[in-house]
Design a protein around this motif. Structure first.
Motif, PDB file in Angstrom:
ATOM      1  N   SER A   1     -24.758 -19.807 -11.143  1.00 55.87           N
ATOM      2  CA  SER A   1     -25.514 -20.409 -10.048  1.00 55.87           C
ATOM      3  C   SER A   1     -25.033 -19.900  -8.701  1.00 55.87           C
TER       4      SER A   1
ATOM      5  N   GLN B   1     -28.355 -24.237  -5.412  1.00 57.44           N
ATOM      6  CA  GLN B   1     -28.328 -24.560  -6.832  1.00 57.44           C
ATOM      7  C   GLN B   1     -26.910 -24.857  -7.307  1.00 57.44           C
TER       8      GLN B   1
ATOM      9  N   LEU C   1     -25.317 -28.472  -8.723  1.00 59.07           N
ATOM     10  CA  LEU C   1     -24.621 -28.560  -9.998  1.00 59.07           C
ATOM     11  C   LEU C   1     -23.207 -29.096  -9.830  1.00 59.07           C
TER      12      LEU C   1
ATOM     13  N   SER D   1     -30.233 -28.875 -12.770  1.00 59.23           N
ATOM     14  CA  SER D   1     -29.602 -27.584 -12.489  1.00 59.23           C
ATOM     15  C   SER D   1     -29.532 -26.725 -13.747  1.00 59.23           C
TER      16      SER D   1
END
Length: 361
Positions: A31, A35, A39, A303
């Protein structure tokens, strides 16, 4: 002048470390940007929730059903103080202690409900998708009927039928977990069935049949391991839904009694009259616990869902993208490299001096 020829050597494929094989760690390294922030935030909140549930006996200053200490009764609806940082409820319980103990009840229900629904839904979906026929039609009709039924209403009916008036810890936890399990089974069933129908038409399944492999071996060794790749995503999203369903059951009065276990939905139900009287602390902390835990688990699930879909992944940095493109050449033998003369120099087999000027033979 003699020319020097060099044979391009393909770079060895980098070996994946053990930590990169862990699903969440792999997605975390994959990621980028917002993003990754979502997460990490979800993982931190979820980790705090799990640790709070595990160490609840050490973190909670009092028991979930404790009404007095050495100094006497706690008192009803006491405001936050040094002895009770979150105040006390209308029943005289410590709000901080019941909020911490509620995490333990929630995680017990999540583990039992999700594990049972995974086993039942995966097995039924595998059998239905692989064999088809009348069994497939029957299971599809039953699961679609359950899925179309309002989930909370179905959970209430199942809780009444399962609990049988029991108010102890495991009776209430199992009643809530089994009622949620019935709601979750159709979700796993539909996902696994669709994947099984797709995978059983692949060439490797046909090859296994030709080689004489049994149906059970094909289902559990070849089809199952390829059909369960999306289960971690469904697991995280269903965990948050399980907490909401448990809180809904407790809020409507079908949850766990306060003397059996701490439950956030029940505490919210008893705090309704306090809110209208200006007593805010009895409803704030249980409600905040529900919101934060559901938010954390949902962030992790969303995510992982984005990272599992190549179309939804965030773009890599330009430098990283350039490096990947350079390393993924389709030229046999490795990455295509040209001399100072460019591709023309390779095609004409010309030689060049150190300044890049062509030298005639």
């Amino acid at each position: 002048m003699s020319t020097t020829e060099s044979t391009p050597v393909a770079a060895p494929a980098p070996k994946r470390r053990l930590r990169d094989r862990i699903p969440v760690v792999h997605q975390l390294r994959q990621s980028v940007g917002l993003q990754r922030g979502m997460l990490i935030t979800g993982l931190v909140v979820t980790a705090i929730f799990i640790l709070t549930a595990i160490f609840a006996p050490l973190l909670a200053p009092y028991g979930f059903a404790q009404l007095r200490d050495a100094d006497g009764p706690f008192g009803s609806q006491q405001p936050p103080s040094a002895e009770h940082p979150f105040g006390t409820t209308v029943g005289g319980y410590d709000v901080l202690s019941r909020t911490i103990w509620g995490a333990q009840t929630a995680i017990l229900v999540i583990i039992i409900a999700v594990i049972l629904s995974i086993f039942a839904g995966v097995l039924l979906g595998l059998l239905s998708g692989y064999f088809g026929g009348w069994l497939d039609r029957l299971l599809v009709v039953v699961c679609d009927a359950i899925y179309a039924f309002p989930s909370l209403l179905l959970a209430i009916v199942m809780a009444i039928a399962i609990s049988g008036g029991q108010s102890n810890l495991w009776g209430g936890v199992l009643a809530a977990a089994l009622s949620i399990t019935v709601v979750f089974i159709p979700q796993y069933f539909r996902v696994i069935r669709a994947e099984t129908v797709r995978i059983k038409a692949e060439a490797f399944v046909e090859s296994a049949k030709v080689l004489g492999a049994s149906n059970s071996r094909i289902m559990f060794r070849h089809v199952l391991r390829n059909a369960t790749r999306t289960l971690p995503l469904i697991f995280t999203l269903n965990s948050s839904e399980a907490i909401l369903t448990l809180a809904g059951l407790g809020f409507l009065g079908f949850g766990i009694e306060p003397t059996a276990a701490a439950e956030w939905g029940y505490d919210l139900n008893k705090a309704l009259s306090d809110v209208t009287s200006g007593i805010w602390w009895t409803a704030l902390y249980p409600g905040l616990a529900i919101v934060l835990v559901v938010l954390g688990i949902t962030l992790v699930g969303e995510s992982l869902n984005d990272l599992a879909d190549p179309r939804l992944r965030g773009r890599r940095r330009v430098a990283q993208s350039a490096g990947v493109v350079a390393e993924t050449s389709v030229v046999p033998g490795g990455t295509l490299t040209a001399g100072p003369g460019g591709l023309a120099g390779l095609e004409d087999e010309a030689t060049f001096d150190e300044h890049g000027i062509e030298v005639k033979p």
